[in-house]
Design a protein around this motif. Sequence first.
Motif, PDB file in Angstrom:
ATOM      1  N   SER A 134     -33.239  48.877   4.503  1.00  0.00           N
ATOM      2  CA  SER A 134     -31.688  47.914   4.678  1.00  0.00           C
ATOM      3  C   SER A 134     -31.677  46.839   3.645  1.00  0.00           C
ATOM      4  CB  SER A 134     -32.190  47.054   6.199  1.00  0.00           C
ATOM      5  OG  SER A 134     -32.073  47.931   7.283  1.00  0.00           O
ATOM      6  N   SER A 140     -26.640  47.104   4.553  1.00  0.00           N
ATOM      7  CA  SER A 140     -27.607  46.794   5.372  1.00  0.00           C
ATOM      8  C   SER A 140     -28.063  48.079   6.362  1.00  0.00           C
ATOM      9  CB  SER A 140     -27.590  45.720   6.215  1.00  0.00           C
ATOM     10  OG  SER A 140     -27.386  44.516   5.410  1.00  0.00           O
ATOM     11  N   ARG A 142     -30.254  51.265   7.830  1.00  0.00           N
ATOM     12  CA  ARG A 142     -31.642  51.809   7.721  1.00  0.00           C
ATOM     13  C   ARG A 142     -31.516  53.402   7.891  1.00  0.00           C
ATOM     14  NH1 ARG A 142     -32.752  53.420  13.010  1.00  0.00           N
ATOM     15  NH2 ARG A 142     -31.362  52.669  14.681  1.00  0.00           N
TER      16      ARG A 142
END
Length: 259
Positions: A134, A140, A142
């Motif tokens: 992230s 950001s 994942r």
Amino acid sequence: MQSDPELVTGDAVVLELRLARLASRALAFAIDIVVQAVVLLLIVLVITLAGVHDQALEIALSLTALVLVRVGYPVLFETLSGGRTLGKIMFGLRVVRDDGGPIRFRHALSRGLAGAIVDFGPAPVWSVVALVVSLCSAKSKRVGDYLAGTVVIQERADEVDAPLIVMPPALTYWAAQLELSGLSDELALASRQYLARYQQMRPEARDALGSELVNEMAGQITAPWWSPEVPPWAYLMAVLAERRNRIAGLPYGPFQRPS
């Protein structure tokens, strides 16, 4: 929060959405973990009270419950609520596709499986994977977001001005004939958010996204976008105003352009 210039629609135009902060995502995740822990504890308690004396069977049932809760919880909530879990609801977050559209089951499943296996893994220390990925991502994201093609945005109502939904007089009769039972809450919300951000979006972005929303809405209510002289925002405004009036019994308001 930040606006990511690389968040684009399917027509390759920029879509300005507010990306969620890493801190708010972490807090939302912590709440979801607590909820999952409570659910898992209750399941284990039920297994124990059921009098399962076979240790191997008890372990197998517990592991099955762990997998179902760990993967099933986010998949179920994000699918049914249009990209939100209990933690995300509390912090005003939502998972959307990279083009800003609502996610489907396959997106939620990809995120859930990646979250359980890669991002957060079998132990709390494994969460460093999601944290590092992230921090290295401009959006950001994942690992689960990369695999699913999704991004988490901030949609807290108090951070986005609510649009003034009024009935365009020229569309009053047309809207009164509509069958709105097929209109989903997710699409209605997406349309409201579009109208709320209308003036803040780039012209090419709002035209493209408006057309996409109108086409999707037309499919749900079987009312084609019959005239290019009616701009997308007016079509959406008329449908949302009629929907609101039928639910709340409110009178029609004067016609105004979203501002």
